[in-house]
Design an enzyme around this catalytic site. Structure first.
Site, short mmCIF file in Angstrom:
data_model
loop_
_atom_site.label_atom_id
_atom_site.label_comp_id
_atom_site.label_asym_id
_atom_site.label_seq_id
_atom_site.Cartn_x
_atom_site.Cartn_y
_atom_site.Cartn_z
N ASN A 270 0.84 -1.19 0.00
CA ASN A 270 0.00 0.00 0.00
C ASN A 270 0.88 1.24 0.00
O ASN A 270 1.96 1.27 0.60
CB ASN A 270 -1.00 0.00 1.16
CG ASN A 270 -0.38 -0.09 2.55
OD1 ASN A 270 0.57 -0.83 2.78
ND2 ASN A 270 -0.94 0.67 3.48
N GLU B 236 0.23 5.29 0.59
CA GLU B 236 -0.73 6.32 0.97
C GLU B 236 -0.31 7.69 0.44
O GLU B 236 0.83 7.89 0.01
CB GLU B 236 -0.86 6.36 2.49
CG GLU B 236 -1.44 5.09 3.06
CD GLU B 236 -1.58 5.10 4.57
OE1 GLU B 236 -2.25 4.19 5.08
OE2 GLU B 236 -1.01 5.99 5.25
N CYS C 272 -4.06 0.51 -2.63
CA CYS C 272 -3.91 -0.68 -1.80
C CYS C 272 -2.85 -1.60 -2.40
O CYS C 272 -2.58 -1.57 -3.60
CB CYS C 272 -5.24 -1.43 -1.71
SG CYS C 272 -6.58 -0.49 -0.96
N GLU D 221 -3.01 -4.78 -2.96
CA GLU D 221 -3.56 -5.73 -3.92
C GLU D 221 -3.65 -5.13 -5.32
O GLU D 221 -3.23 -5.75 -6.31
CB GLU D 221 -4.96 -6.19 -3.48
CG GLU D 221 -4.98 -6.85 -2.12
CD GLU D 221 -5.28 -5.90 -0.95
OE1 GLU D 221 -5.95 -6.34 -0.01
OE2 GLU D 221 -4.82 -4.73 -0.99
N CYS E 30 -10.44 -4.75 0.39
CA CYS E 30 -11.58 -3.85 0.29
C CYS E 30 -12.37 -4.17 -0.98
O CYS E 30 -11.92 -4.92 -1.85
CB CYS E 30 -11.11 -2.40 0.28
SG CYS E 30 -10.25 -1.88 -1.24
N CYS F 178 -10.57 -3.40 -4.33
CA CYS F 178 -9.57 -4.40 -4.69
C CYS F 178 -10.22 -5.68 -5.19
O CYS F 178 -9.78 -6.28 -6.17
CB CYS F 178 -8.66 -4.70 -3.51
SG CYS F 178 -7.50 -3.35 -3.17
#
Length: 133
Positions: A42, A44, A53, A55, A86, A89
């Site tokens: 990830n 940010e 993310c 993934e 999430c 993803c």
């Protein structure tokens, strides 16, 4: 490719995460049909909507390298609770590999949940054209 090797690759990817806002580090390792492993973490951003993310980072990297046949993904997050992907993803995973096997865990435990994208997102968004097949 063993499940353990894929989980270990996800743990290594987690160490590269950039998470100064949530302080929640996630690593993903994507196993491709050709035997390659693509990792992501990830990343940010101060503008939270621009965060990506682990993934999706791994899948997009794989697509950028010309790969489309994904077999399995390991996802490891901080703490003791499994890093369940999430919805965004899961939807991206379903675009390329709706039957993708997922190995989901946490850094502080060796417990791994084995599931599939289909199990976590049974009503994925598809184009009407796909539904006619």
């Amino acid at each position: 490719m063993t499940r353990r090797a894929l989980v270990d690759a996800a743990k290594a990817a987690r160490a590269q995460a950039y998470a100064p806002y949530s302080n929640y580090h996630v690593g993903a390792a994507l196993f491709c049909e050709d035997g390659s492993i693509i990792c992501g973490c990830n990343v940010e951003n101060a503008s939270y909507g621009l965060t990506i993310c682990a993934e999706r980072n791994a899948i997009f990297a794989g697509v950028g390298q010309g790969r489309r046949n994904f077999v399995a993904m390991a996802i490891i997050g901080d703490g003791t609770r499994p890093a369940i992907p999430c919805g965004a993803c899961l939807q991206v995973m379903s675009e390329f590999a709706p039957e993708l096997t997922l190995y989901i865990g946490a850094a502080e435990t060796d417990d791994i949940i084995e599931t599939t994208v289909q199990a976590l997102l049974p009503a994925r968004f598809t184009l009407a054209k796909e539904e006619e097949r």
